[in-house]
Motif scaffolding. Structure first.
Motif, PDB file in Angstrom:
ATOM      1  N   ALA A  43       0.770  -0.989  -0.040  1.00 28.58           N
ATOM      2  CA  ALA A  43       0.047   0.096   0.009  1.00 28.58           C
ATOM      3  C   ALA A  43       0.797   1.253   0.062  1.00 28.58           C
ATOM      4  N   LEU A  44       1.943   1.250   0.806  1.00 29.37           N
ATOM      5  CA  LEU A  44       2.780   2.428   1.011  1.00 29.37           C
ATOM      6  C   LEU A  44       3.606   2.636  -0.503  1.00 29.37           C
ATOM      7  N   ILE A  45       3.903   1.475  -1.189  1.00 26.12           N
ATOM      8  CA  ILE A  45       4.576   1.766  -2.653  1.00 26.12           C
ATOM      9  C   ILE A  45       3.533   2.113  -3.443  1.00 26.12           C
ATOM     10  N   LEU A  46       2.480   1.737  -3.417  1.00 24.04           N
ATOM     11  CA  LEU A  46       1.389   2.056  -4.176  1.00 24.04           C
ATOM     12  C   LEU A  46       1.136   3.733  -4.028  1.00 24.04           C
ATOM     13  N   PHE A  47       1.045   4.128  -2.746  1.00 24.01           N
ATOM     14  CA  PHE A  47       0.796   5.495  -2.517  1.00 24.01           C
ATOM     15  C   PHE A  47       2.044   6.266  -3.068  1.00 24.01           C
ATOM     16  N   ALA A  48       3.287   5.926  -2.899  1.00 25.72           N
ATOM     17  CA  ALA A  48       4.391   6.728  -3.182  1.00 25.72           C
ATOM     18  C   ALA A  48       4.286   6.830  -4.769  1.00 25.72           C
ATOM     19  N   ILE A  49       4.112   5.906  -5.380  1.00 24.71           N
ATOM     20  CA  ILE A  49       4.003   5.812  -7.063  1.00 24.71           C
ATOM     21  C   ILE A  49       2.784   6.874  -7.308  1.00 24.71           C
ATOM     22  N   THR A  50       1.735   6.795  -6.814  1.00 27.21           N
ATOM     23  CA  THR A  50       0.720   7.920  -7.183  1.00 27.21           C
ATOM     24  C   THR A  50       1.009   9.120  -6.830  1.00 27.21           C
ATOM     25  N   LEU A  51       1.689   9.280  -5.631  1.00 23.42           N
ATOM     26  CA  LEU A  51       2.241  10.726  -5.311  1.00 23.42           C
ATOM     27  C   LEU A  51       3.242  11.269  -6.090  1.00 23.42           C
ATOM     28  N   VAL A  52       4.201  10.419  -6.646  1.00 23.07           N
ATOM     29  CA  VAL A  52       5.220  10.845  -7.676  1.00 23.07           C
ATOM     30  C   VAL A  52       4.358  11.188  -8.960  1.00 23.07           C
ATOM     31  N   ALA A  53       3.477  10.173  -9.473  1.00 22.21           N
ATOM     32  CA  ALA A  53       2.831  10.438 -10.801  1.00 22.21           C
ATOM     33  C   ALA A  53       1.951  11.772 -10.734  1.00 22.21           C
ATOM     34  N   GLY A  54       1.610  11.803  -9.739  1.00 20.16           N
ATOM     35  CA  GLY A  54       0.534  13.215  -9.528  1.00 20.16           C
ATOM     36  C   GLY A  54       1.418  14.427  -9.575  1.00 20.16           C
ATOM     37  N   ALA A  55       2.654  14.485  -8.911  1.00 23.54           N
ATOM     38  CA  ALA A  55       3.694  15.514  -8.960  1.00 23.54           C
ATOM     39  C   ALA A  55       4.159  15.669 -10.510  1.00 23.54           C
ATOM     40  N   CYS A  56       4.443  14.504 -11.131  1.00 19.40           N
ATOM     41  CA  CYS A  56       5.154  14.637 -12.353  1.00 19.40           C
ATOM     42  C   CYS A  56       3.680  15.136 -13.323  1.00 19.40           C
ATOM     43  N   LEU A  57       2.436  14.838 -13.342  1.00 19.83           N
ATOM     44  CA  LEU A  57       1.348  15.492 -14.092  1.00 19.83           C
ATOM     45  C   LEU A  57       1.193  16.794 -13.764  1.00 19.83           C
ATOM     46  N   GLY A  58       1.337  17.405 -12.420  1.00 17.00           N
ATOM     47  CA  GLY A  58       1.205  18.728 -12.248  1.00 17.00           C
ATOM     48  C   GLY A  58       2.451  19.322 -12.639  1.00 17.00           C
ATOM     49  N   GLY A  59       3.501  18.917 -12.673  1.00 18.62           N
ATOM     50  CA  GLY A  59       4.486  19.661 -13.370  1.00 18.62           C
ATOM     51  C   GLY A  59       4.582  19.986 -14.631  1.00 18.62           C
ATOM     52  N   VAL A  60       4.093  18.915 -15.319  1.00 18.65           N
ATOM     53  CA  VAL A  60       3.734  18.927 -16.775  1.00 18.65           C
ATOM     54  C   VAL A  60       2.558  19.786 -17.126  1.00 18.65           C
ATOM     55  N   TYR A  61       1.557  20.082 -16.415  1.00 10.68           N
ATOM     56  CA  TYR A  61       0.465  20.967 -16.511  1.00 10.68           C
ATOM     57  C   TYR A  61       1.245  22.274 -16.471  1.00 10.68           C
ATOM     58  N   GLY A  62       1.758  22.648 -15.342  1.00 15.54           N
ATOM     59  CA  GLY A  62       2.308  23.884 -15.180  1.00 15.54           C
ATOM     60  C   GLY A  62       3.173  24.404 -16.219  1.00 15.54           C
ATOM     61  N   ALA A  63       4.126  23.293 -16.723  1.00 14.70           N
ATOM     62  CA  ALA A  63       5.004  23.599 -17.934  1.00 14.70           C
ATOM     63  C   ALA A  63       4.290  24.121 -18.885  1.00 14.70           C
ATOM     64  N   THR A  64       3.149  23.258 -19.373  1.00 17.47           N
ATOM     65  CA  THR A  64       2.321  23.739 -20.576  1.00 17.47           C
ATOM     66  C   THR A  64       1.553  24.799 -20.542  1.00 17.47           C
ATOM     67  N   GLU A  65       0.764  25.062 -19.281  1.00 22.04           N
ATOM     68  CA  GLU A  65      -0.295  25.910 -19.027  1.00 22.04           C
ATOM     69  C   GLU A  65      -0.046  27.156 -20.112  1.00 22.04           C
ATOM     70  N   ALA A  66       1.133  27.787 -19.844  1.00 24.88           N
ATOM     71  CA  ALA A  66       1.445  29.273 -20.240  1.00 24.88           C
ATOM     72  C   ALA A  66       1.493  29.121 -21.687  1.00 24.88           C
ATOM     73  N   PRO A  67       2.211  28.158 -22.143  1.00 22.95           N
ATOM     74  CA  PRO A  67       2.287  27.990 -23.676  1.00 22.95           C
ATOM     75  C   PRO A  67       1.021  27.728 -24.431  1.00 22.95           C
ATOM     76  N   ILE A  68       0.174  26.965 -23.635  1.00 18.69           N
ATOM     77  CA  ILE A  68      -1.118  26.712 -24.323  1.00 18.69           C
ATOM     78  C   ILE A  68      -1.918  28.021 -24.145  1.00 18.69           C
TER      79      ILE A  68
END
Length: 203
Positions: free
Chosen positions: A10-35
């Motif tokens: 459960a902790l491993i799954l939580f960590a993976i989800t957390l990292v994936a969410g952070a990555c997606l947030g970073g991608v959104y933040g990086a692409t929001e202004a150009p879009i």
């Protein structure tokens, strides 16, 4: 599986989800202004297409008129349309050229159709340009062809109507073969823009 093994997974799954969410947030933040910048550039290009005489566009103070206009437009039989934005267009000397009104019809065959309509100070439609359209290739997408869009240009009418029998009056628009739904949706959006300028803005 032991309780300890379950907690570990459960902790491993939580960590993976957390990292994936952070990555997606970073991608959104990086692409929001150009879009946003690309959307703004597309909008300004559309404005200059429909009113090439204009040097600048200003949408200040339109909020009240837009709210009132949408309340009126909803009951005019133009379909499921909204007036989204309006700007005053001026030339290089500061003289008013007219308006650009962006309106959306949700009655398109492939979804919402958003169009910018250039309207001269006397109420004449100067041209239209699409911001959003996703109609069927070879049918509804023929609305984007210059010769079809040109049917609206140079006309000063209160409202356009779509005809299947050949346009013979200024207010008539030839339906696209096999795409009457698209033709009506675009015309409804244009009519909303025309009504807004002629009835909701101080001339």
């Amino acid at each position: 599986m032991s309780k300890g093994g379950f907690m570990k997974d459960a902790l491993i799954l939580f960590a993976i989800t957390l990292v994936a969410g952070a990555c997606l947030g970073g991608v959104y933040g990086a692409t929001e202004a150009p879009i946003a910048a690309a959307n703004l550039a597309a909008k300004e290009a559309a404005y200059r297409t429909v009113l090439p005489e204009a040097a600048s566009f200003d949408g200040a103070g339109m909020e009240e008129a837009l709210a009132a206009g949408n309340a009126e437009v909803s009951g005019l039989g133009y379909g499921n349309v909204t007036v989204d934005e309006a700007v005053t267009a001026t030339d290089a000397s500061g003289a008013q050229v007219g308006y650009v009104v962006t309106s959306t019809s949700k009655d398109g065959y492939g979804g919402a159709i958003t169009v910018s309509v250039g309207i001269l100070a006397d109420g004449t439609v100067n041209g239209i340009e699409f911001l959003t359209i996703g109609e069927t290739a070879g049918l509804g997408m023929n609305a984007t062809k210059p010769e079809w869009k040109a049917q609206y240009a140079g006309k000063n009418v209160d409202a356009f109507v779509v005809t299947k029998s050949g346009a013979s009056a200024d207010n008539e628009i030839d339906a696209i073969g096999g795409a009457t739904i698209t033709s009506n949706a675009v015309t409804g959006a244009v009519n909303a823009a025309v009504y807004f300028v002629k009835n909701c803005l101080a001339q």
